[in-house]
Design a protein around this motif. Structure first.
Motif, PDB file in Angstrom:
ATOM      1  N   SER A   1      13.316  51.660  -8.434  1.00 18.43           N
ATOM      2  CA  SER A   1      12.864  51.899  -9.805  1.00 18.43           C
ATOM      3  C   SER A   1      13.104  53.331 -10.265  1.00 18.43           C
ATOM      4  CB  SER A   1      11.380  51.563  -9.933  1.00 18.43           C
ATOM      5  OG  SER A   1      10.607  52.413  -9.104  1.00 18.43           O
TER       6      SER A   1
ATOM      7  N   VAL B   1      13.908  53.422 -13.924  1.00 21.44           N
ATOM      8  CA  VAL B   1      14.874  52.404 -14.347  1.00 21.44           C
ATOM      9  C   VAL B   1      14.423  51.029 -13.877  1.00 21.44           C
ATOM     10  CG1 VAL B   1      16.804  54.022 -14.317  1.00 21.44           C
ATOM     11  CG2 VAL B   1      16.270  52.696 -12.257  1.00 21.44           C
ATOM     12  N   ASP B   2      15.050  50.016 -14.446  1.00 19.87           N
ATOM     13  CA  ASP B   2      14.812  48.650 -13.986  1.00 19.87           C
ATOM     14  C   ASP B   2      15.411  48.492 -12.597  1.00 19.87           C
ATOM     15  OD1 ASP B   2      15.795  45.708 -13.626  1.00 19.87           O
ATOM     16  OD2 ASP B   2      14.315  45.598 -15.242  1.00 19.87           O
ATOM     17  N   PRO B   3      14.647  48.026 -11.613  1.00 19.15           N
ATOM     18  CA  PRO B   3      15.155  47.960 -10.239  1.00 19.15           C
ATOM     19  C   PRO B   3      16.302  46.972 -10.047  1.00 19.15           C
ATOM     20  CG  PRO B   3      12.999  46.921 -10.404  1.00 19.15           C
ATOM     21  CD  PRO B   3      13.239  47.615 -11.713  1.00 19.15           C
ATOM     22  N   VAL B   4      16.466  46.048 -10.981  1.00 21.72           N
ATOM     23  CA  VAL B   4      17.535  45.051 -10.854  1.00 21.72           C
ATOM     24  C   VAL B   4      18.781  45.472 -11.618  1.00 21.72           C
ATOM     25  CG1 VAL B   4      18.199  42.656 -11.277  1.00 21.72           C
ATOM     26  CG2 VAL B   4      15.872  43.192 -10.507  1.00 21.72           C
ATOM     27  N   THR B   5      18.594  45.852 -12.887  1.00 21.57           N
ATOM     28  CA  THR B   5      19.744  46.152 -13.740  1.00 21.57           C
ATOM     29  C   THR B   5      20.099  47.634 -13.791  1.00 21.57           C
ATOM     30  OG1 THR B   5      18.394  46.451 -15.728  1.00 21.57           O
ATOM     31  CG2 THR B   5      19.095  44.189 -15.191  1.00 21.57           C
TER      32      THR B   5
ATOM     33  N   ALA C   1      13.769  52.193 -18.110  1.00 13.56           N
ATOM     34  CA  ALA C   1      12.524  51.426 -18.034  1.00 13.56           C
ATOM     35  C   ALA C   1      11.366  52.245 -18.595  1.00 13.56           C
ATOM     36  CB  ALA C   1      12.254  51.015 -16.597  1.00 13.56           C
TER      37      ALA C   1
ATOM     38  N   THR D   1       7.828  51.242 -17.406  1.00 11.05           N
ATOM     39  CA  THR D   1       7.520  51.710 -16.057  1.00 11.05           C
ATOM     40  C   THR D   1       7.106  53.173 -16.084  1.00 11.05           C
ATOM     41  OG1 THR D   1       9.149  50.170 -15.154  1.00 11.05           O
ATOM     42  CG2 THR D   1       8.408  51.939 -13.707  1.00 11.05           C
TER      43      THR D   1
ATOM     44  N   ASN E   1      12.088  56.941 -20.842  1.00  7.35           N
ATOM     45  CA  ASN E   1      11.902  56.457 -19.467  1.00  7.35           C
ATOM     46  C   ASN E   1      11.891  57.581 -18.433  1.00  7.35           C
ATOM     47  OD1 ASN E   1      14.767  56.858 -19.970  1.00  7.35           O
ATOM     48  ND2 ASN E   1      15.126  55.913 -17.982  1.00  7.35           N
TER      49      ASN E   1
ATOM     50  N   ASP F   1       5.972  51.518  -8.304  1.00  3.82           N
ATOM     51  CA  ASP F   1       7.157  50.852  -7.759  1.00  3.82           C
ATOM     52  C   ASP F   1       6.768  49.635  -6.923  1.00  3.82           C
ATOM     53  OD1 ASP F   1      10.183  50.994  -7.002  1.00  3.82           O
ATOM     54  OD2 ASP F   1       9.141  50.873  -5.060  1.00  3.82           O
TER      55      ASP F   1
END
Length: 428
Positions: free
Chosen positions: A345, A361-365, A369, A372, A395, A425
């Motif tokens: 993240s 950040v988005d942990p997938v993309t 974020a 977050t 973010n 996270d």
């Protein structure tokens, strides 16, 4: 909703943001800590947006202000001689390194940047200005025009013809994978292209050595030296916005632009110099400062009370080597935060001196974020630490503690932030 929050919303503009789900009223402070109306004490790593540079309740500043108040003179205007204003201007002119420098005092960074833009456009007889993508220079009509951050850009109308340059976007797809040297070369090539194709008579480049509102995004050291070589070829002026980077905060240079090996034509300053009192200004080449054809005043700029405070602040910074302290404490914090970059993240951990940031950040993309970041902001407060937030997408967690921060306080804040980010996270 608290009674004060309800009253705030009734009479203050809706576009004036407040931090936290339950906004905080700060009622007291000492050193690097503040006390809220909730009765809790917090370690302050944001310091009024990098403004309370010495922290809170600083005896030397308070006593200097009290001595001036005791004289019965709070204001005279710039139509009269103000001894403390002249003395402070002499010191700033010398510290700036700008040849034959002169100083004009304002009340804020916005006013300072407006003044610098006026000086440059008048000197060059042009409304064309270069600015940086992701930048922030103030909330007024003119400074919004050179702000390259859409979150704070309230109007597309402009008194200026502005072209935006690259410099803090090395992670973007078009530059990703480049070395710093290659990135600087690409940025300089783009500058030359802008001048060749779209900007025939540019007045100045205005740039922050570290972009404050943009989450402490920073160009590679030396980029502005490379830019200035090109600017000098065309007679274009360079204005360094030192509102957040001045007075030793970066640790490695007294003014942020020094990290690039550049002496600009003008520098703007505000925030930390007053440690909460309203002080801003421009220091510029004498010929540039004297170039305005009409008269000008600053009704409140450089008033005796603010000058007393600023003089005491500058004394404290120099006598206690706060630039060195920023370098040492910043290194301790940043080194401790580096492991956060291993989290899915966290997109980046960066900083210079006592300016450091963690990008969520988005942990997938890997997309920004902001939600977050908001959760980390709340989690840090719950643990007793106040931090800030920024970035074009909101973010980035950004921190600029007082330059007086002790080693123990630096370690304490670092550890709280580590715990807060890891908890968010992990979904705790």
């Amino acid at each position: 909703m608290s009674e004060l929050l309800s009253r705030h919303r009734a009479v203050m503009p809706s576009w004036l943001p407040l931090y936290y789900e339950s906004p905080l009223e700060i009622t007291g402070g000492s050193g690097s800590r503040v006390t809220g109306a909730d009765g809790r004490t917090y370690l302050d790593f944001f310091a009024g947006i990098a403004t309370n540079m010495l922290g809170y309740d600083v005896a030397e500043v308070r006593e200097a202000v009290e001595r001036q108040l005791a004289k019965g003179v709070v204001h005279t205007s710039t139509l009269y001689l103000i001894r403390s204003q002249v003395e402070l201007a002499e010191r700033i002119a010398e510290l700036s390194g700008i040849p034959d420098a002169k100083v004009f005092f304002t009340n804020s960074g916005t006013e300072a940047n407006e003044t610098a833009l006026l000086l440059a456009t008048c000197a060059r007889g042009s409304d064309e200005v270069l600015a940086m993508r992701g930048s922030y220079h103030g909330r007024s009509y003119g400074t919004i025009a050179v702000t390259g951050n859409r979150v704070w850009k309230n109007s597309s109308l402009s008194p200026l013809n502005v072209h935006y340059l690259h410099g803090t976007d090395q992670a973007s797809p078009v530059f990703r994978g480049m070395s710093e040297k290659e990135y600087v070369e690409a940025c300089v090539a783009d500058l030359r292209d802008v001048l060749d194709t779209a900007a025939p008579n540019v007045a100045c480049l205005i740039a922050e050595p570290v972009q404050g509102v943009n989450g402490f995004a920073m160009p590679p050291d030396g980029l502005y030296a490379a830019y200035k070589e090109v600017l000098d070829e065309h007679g274009i002026l360079f204005v360094s916005d030192e509102v957040q980077t001045g007075w030793g905060r970066t640790g490695t240079s007294f003014f942020g632009i020094g990290n690039h090996g550049v002496v600009p034509d003008a520098m703007t300053f505000a925030k930390g110099l007053g440690n909460g009192f309203a002080v801003g200004g421009v220091v510029a080449r004498g010929d540039l400062m004297d170039g305005l054809p009409a008269a000008g005043v600053a009704t409140f700029g450089g008033n005796p009370v603010s000058m007393a405070a600023a003089g005491a602040v500058l004394d404290h910074v120099l006598e206690h080597d706060l630039q060195g302290n920023a370098l040492r404490r910043g290194a301790l914090i940043l080194e401790g935060l580096r492991p956060l970059a291993e989290l899915a993240s966290v997109g980046d951990v960066r900083g210079k001196g006592l300016m450091f940031a963690v990008e969520m950040v988005d942990p997938v993309t890997g997309a920004p974020a902001p939600a977050t970041a908001g959760r980390v902001l709340e989690a840090a407060r719950e643990r007793g630490l106040l931090i800030g937030k920024g970035g074009v997408h909101g973010n980035v967690l950004r921190m600029a503690p007082p330059l007086t921060l002790s080693e123990e306080e630096a370690a304490e804040g670092r550890d709280i932030l580590l715990d807060a980010v890891r908890a968010v996270d992990a979904g705790v």
